[in-house]
Design a protein around this motif. Structure first.
Motif, short mmCIF file in Angstrom:
data_model
loop_
_atom_site.label_atom_id
_atom_site.label_comp_id
_atom_site.label_asym_id
_atom_site.label_seq_id
_atom_site.Cartn_x
_atom_site.Cartn_y
_atom_site.Cartn_z
N VAL A 1 -3.65 -0.39 1.28
CA VAL A 1 -2.68 0.36 0.46
C VAL A 1 -3.07 0.30 -1.01
CG1 VAL A 1 -0.29 0.34 -0.35
CG2 VAL A 1 -0.77 0.14 2.08
N ARG B 1 -3.65 3.72 -2.94
CA ARG B 1 -2.41 4.07 -3.63
C ARG B 1 -2.58 5.24 -4.59
NH1 ARG B 1 2.18 1.03 -4.39
NH2 ARG B 1 1.10 -0.81 -3.59
N THR C 1 0.08 9.27 -4.88
CA THR C 1 1.16 9.27 -5.86
C THR C 1 1.97 10.55 -5.82
OG1 THR C 1 -0.42 10.06 -7.51
CG2 THR C 1 -0.02 7.68 -7.40
N TYR D 1 5.17 8.86 -0.59
CA TYR D 1 4.81 7.79 -1.53
C TYR D 1 5.90 6.72 -1.61
CZ TYR D 1 3.33 5.54 -5.88
OH TYR D 1 2.95 4.63 -6.83
N ASP D 2 7.16 7.15 -1.71
CA ASP D 2 8.26 6.19 -1.81
C ASP D 2 8.38 5.35 -0.54
OD1 ASP D 2 8.84 7.09 -4.34
OD2 ASP D 2 10.36 8.51 -3.67
N ILE E 1 5.99 4.60 1.57
CA ILE E 1 4.87 3.65 1.62
C ILE E 1 5.14 2.45 0.72
CG2 ILE E 1 2.43 3.38 1.08
CD1 ILE E 1 2.07 6.34 1.82
N ASN E 2 5.65 2.69 -0.48
CA ASN E 2 5.93 1.60 -1.41
C ASN E 2 7.01 0.66 -0.88
OD1 ASN E 2 4.02 2.26 -3.32
ND2 ASN E 2 5.41 3.49 -4.56
N LYS E 3 8.06 1.22 -0.27
CA LYS E 3 9.13 0.38 0.26
C LYS E 3 8.61 -0.50 1.39
CE LYS E 3 12.91 3.56 -0.90
NZ LYS E 3 13.97 4.46 -0.36
N ALA F 1 5.51 -1.44 1.84
CA ALA F 1 4.59 -2.43 1.26
C ALA F 1 5.36 -3.57 0.59
CB ALA F 1 3.66 -1.75 0.26
N ASP F 2 6.46 -3.27 -0.08
CA ASP F 2 7.26 -4.33 -0.71
C ASP F 2 7.81 -5.29 0.34
OD1 ASP F 2 6.78 -3.26 -3.19
OD2 ASP F 2 8.66 -2.14 -3.29
N TYR G 1 5.01 -7.63 1.44
CA TYR G 1 4.76 -8.70 0.47
C TYR G 1 5.77 -9.83 0.64
CZ TYR G 1 1.30 -6.04 -2.23
OH TYR G 1 0.18 -5.37 -2.61
N ARG H 1 5.43 -11.77 -7.56
CA ARG H 1 6.75 -11.23 -7.20
C ARG H 1 7.68 -12.30 -6.64
NH1 ARG H 1 5.64 -5.35 -4.27
NH2 ARG H 1 4.31 -4.48 -5.92
#
Length: 555
Positions: free
Chosen positions: A301, A305, A309, A314-315, A317-319, A321-322, A325, A350
Motif C-alpha cells: 500500500v 498509495r 489518490t 482511496y478512502d 483503502i486508507n481506512k 490500512a489504518d 496498523y 501512531r
C-alpha cells in the motif's frame, strides 16, 4: 354530474395517475448532463463496450454524485426508465448503483434495505438462471456490505418503530438478507463459473485448450470467471463476519495471498482480502502469520498509495490500512518479532503510547480491547431476533439488547490470563539473564525464589506457526528471543539473538542520498553579484581562504 356525491373514483387509477404525475415532475428536475450520462451508460451496456462501462462505473457516476447527489438520492429507476426504453436489465444494474449510493453516502430506511435485497435477488437470478451466459462484460456488485448492514440493523429490536417491527416479523422479513441466502449465492457463482477448477488448472500449468475443456461454457466467459473469483473473496469476508475463521481460510486455498494471486488489480479488494485473512490468523492465535500478512500488504500500500489518490476507493483503502496498523501493534505486543522497519516505524509513530501501556500486563487490557474493537469487524449474528413472536421479543428487551451485535472476543486472542503474567515475567527474566551473563561470562541459567510451586512446569508460550504453502497448515514453533522454563525452584533461561540486517539500512540511506543529490542538482544557482557593486566589494579577494557554493570551504 361532477357534483354527484355518490360518484366513486377508481382508487387504483387515481393512484397510478398521481404516481405518473410525480414521476414526470421528478424527471423534469434531473439535470441534462445526468440524462446524457444515463443514456450513454445504457448504450455502452447494450454495445458491451468494456472501456465505456468501466469509465461510467469508476469516473462518471462518482463525478456526478459529488456534483449533484452528494447528500441526496439519485433519481429512482422508474423515473429514468423512459431514457432507457424501460430496459429491465439495465434498470436492475442502475438500482444496484442506486442502493450502493444510499448505503455509502446516506442513511437507508427499512424500505431501502428490503428493496435492495429484492433487486439483488433479481440480478443473481438473471446471472444464474438464464439459458446461457449473459451478454455482459462487466459488473460491480456490492452486496456483502448491505448484508452486514442489515444484520446490524436487525439485531437492534429496541430501536425499531411499529412499522419496522411488522416488516421484520413478516415472512419476507425473515428471509431478507439471511445468511443462508447470501452463502447460497456465493457458492452458486463459484460452482457455475468453476473458478476453483480454473485456479487449479492454472497452477498446474495446463494449456488454454485444456483449461477451457475443464471449466466449460460459463468458466470461459471473463464475467463469470471474475464473479466466481470474487465470490471466493466474498466468502472469506462472510465467514469472518460469521466467526468461522478456519473455513474462511479454507475457501482461499486455491487463491492464495500476496502478489501471486491471479487478480490484484482492484486495489481495495486486494487490501480487504489481506485484512480479513490477517483477522483469521489473529483470531486463531497465529500471531506471526497475521503480522506477516499485514506487513506485506502495508508495504504494498505504501508503494502504491501515490497511484490511487484520485481513485474513488482511496478512502476505503486508507481506512483498511489504518485498521491493519492497529492490528499490527497488537501483534507486536502479543508476539514481538522482527518486522519490516518502514512499517514498524509508522506503527510506533501512531500507536507508541498504546504499545507501552499494553506491555504493562493487566494495566493495558483496556487499551488492548479499545484497539481490538476499533480494528476488528463486528461479527454478524446468523439468526434473527424473534420478531414474529411479540412475547419472546418483549422478553429479549428486559434487559435491553446491546447497541451492537457481539463483537469478536479479545479473550480468544489473549488466552489464559496466566500467559499475560508470563509475558510480563519474560521481560524481567531478560534483565536477569543479562546480569548473569555479566557475572558468569555467558552462562544463561539463574536461580530465583518462586515463592512456592504454583508456577512449576510453566513455560513461555510465545509460540507461532511457521508459514507454509497452505493457508491453514503450519508448524508450531517458538518465536520469542527469550525462552524460559520453571522447574521447581530453578528457572532455565535460553536467549537467542539475531544479527542486525544492514541491507535495508544501506538501501534506505542510499535512496535518501540520491534524493538529496537530485534536489541539489534541480536547485537554481545563486545569483551572481553585479560588477557595479559598492566600493567595499569592488576589489576582489586575492588571498585567504576561498568559499565555494553551498558553504563547503576549500583551500
Amino acid at each position: 354530474m361532477y357534483d354527484d356525491p355518490n360518484l366513486q373514483l377508481d382508487e387504483g387509477s387515481l393512484q397510478a395517475m398521481q404516481q405518473h404525475i410525480a414521476q414526470q415532475a421528478a424527471f423534469e428536475q434531473i439535470p441534462d448532463i445526468v440524462k446524457r450520462f444515463i443514456v450513454h451508460f445504457h448504450q455502452a451496456v447494450l454495445d458491451n463496450n468494456l472501456q465505456e462501462v468501466t469509465l461510467a462505473y469508476e469516473s462518471g457516476w462518482t463525478r456526478l454524485t459529488e456534483k449533484y447527489y452528494a447528500k441526496t438520492e439519485w433519481p429512482e429507476a422508474e423515473t429514468i426508465a423512459p431514457l432507457v426504453n424501460d430496459d429491465q436489465i439495465f434498470l436492475i444494474l442502475y438500482r444496484e448503483l442506486y442502493y450502493r449510493h444510499v448505503y455509502s453516502r446516506l442513511q437507508p430506511n427499512v424500505d431501502d434495505r428490503f428493496h435492495s435485497y429484492e433487486n439483488s435477488c433479481e440480478l443473481f437470478n438473471y446471472l444464474l438462471n438464464s439459458d446461457g451466459p449473459v451478454p455482459l462484460s462487466l459488473l460491480q456488485i456490492v452486496f456483502i456490505y448491505q448484508f452486514q448492514s442489515f444484520a446490524l440493523f436487525r439485531s437492534r429490536p429496541a430501536s425499531k418503530t411499529d412499522d419496522e417491527l411488522t416488516m421484520l416479523g413478516s415472512e419476507g422479513g425473515a428471509q431478507a438478507w439471511s445468511s443462508y441466502s447470501v452463502l447460497n449465492v456465493l457458492y452458486s457463482l463459484i460452482q457455475k463459473s468453476r473458478v476453483n477448477e480454473w485456479l487449479k488448472a492454472r497452477a498446474e500449468g495446463k494449456s488454454d485448450e485444456e483449461i477451457e475443456e475443464i471449466v466449460g461454457e460459463y468458466g470461459t466467459k471473463p464475467l463469470y470467471r471474475m464473479l466466481g473469483y470474487f465470490s471466493i473473496i466474498g466468502l472469506l469476508r462472510v465467514h469472518v463476519l460469521l466467526g468461522d475463521f478456519t473455513l474462511a481460510l479454507k475457501v482461499m486455498e486455491n487463491v492464495g495471498l500476496g502478489q501471486k494471486a491471479p487478480f490484484t488489480a482492484p486495489t481495495a479488494v486486494h487490501v480487504s482480502t489481506a485484512y480479513h485473512a490477517g483477522i483469521c490468523y489473529f483470531m486463531l492465535r497465529r500471531i506471526p502469520d497475521a503480522a506477516r500478512v499485514f506487513t506485506g500488504v502495508l508495504n504494498w500500500v505504501m508503494r502504491a498509495r501515490q497511484y490511487h489518490t484520485r481513485s474513488y476507493q482511496y478512502d476505503q483503502i486508507n481506512k483498511t490500512a489504518d485498521r491493519m496498523y492497529a492490528l499490527l501493534a497488537l501483534c507486536h505486543v502479543l508476539a514481538p518479532t522482527r518486522l519490516d522497519d518502514n512499517v514498524m516505524n509508522i506503527v510506533r509513530e501512531r500507536y507508541g503510547d498504546q504499545i507501552g501501556r499494553m506491555s504493562r500486563g493487566e494495566e493495558g487490557l483496556s487499551t488492548f480491547e479499545e484497539l481490538f474493537l476499533y480494528a476488528c469487524p463486528n461479527s454478524s449474528v446468523p439468526t434473527s431476533p424473534p420478531y414474529d413472536d411479540p412475547a419472546a421479543l418483549a422478553s429479549m428487551l428486559i434487559p435491553p439488547t446491546p447497541t451492537s451485535p457481539s463483537s469478536q472476543n479479545p479473550g480468544v486472542v489473549l488466552g489464559d490470563p496466566t500467559q499475560r503474567h508470563l509475558r510480563a515475567a519474560s521481560s524481567h527474566f531478560m534483565v536477569l539473564s543479562w546480569m548473569m551473563v555479566m557475572k558468569n561470562a555467558g552462562r544463561c541459567v539463574g536461580r530465583v525464589n518462586t515463592g512456592g510451586t504454583a508456577a512449576n512446569g510453566e513455560k513461555d508460550n510465545d509460540e507461532g506457526s511457521r508459514p507454509s504453502e497452505s493457508l491453514l497448515d503450519g508448524e508450531w514453533m517458538s518465536i520469542s528471543d527469550l525462552n524460559f522454563v520453571i522447574d521447581q525452584n530453578m528457572v532455565h533461561i535460553a536467549e537467542s539473538t539475531v544479527g542486525r540486517r544492514y541491507a535495508g539500512w544501506f538501501i534506505r540511506n542510499s535512496e535518501h542520498a540520491a534524493r538529496v543529490l537530485d534536489g541539489i542538482k534541480a536547485s537554481p544557482l545563486p545569483p551572481q553579484k553585479s560588477a557595479d557593486g559598492p566600493k567595499a566589494e569592488s576589489a576582489p579577494r586575492t588571498t585567504g581562504q576561498k568559499v565555494a557554493w553551498g558553504g563547503v570551504k576549500v583551500a
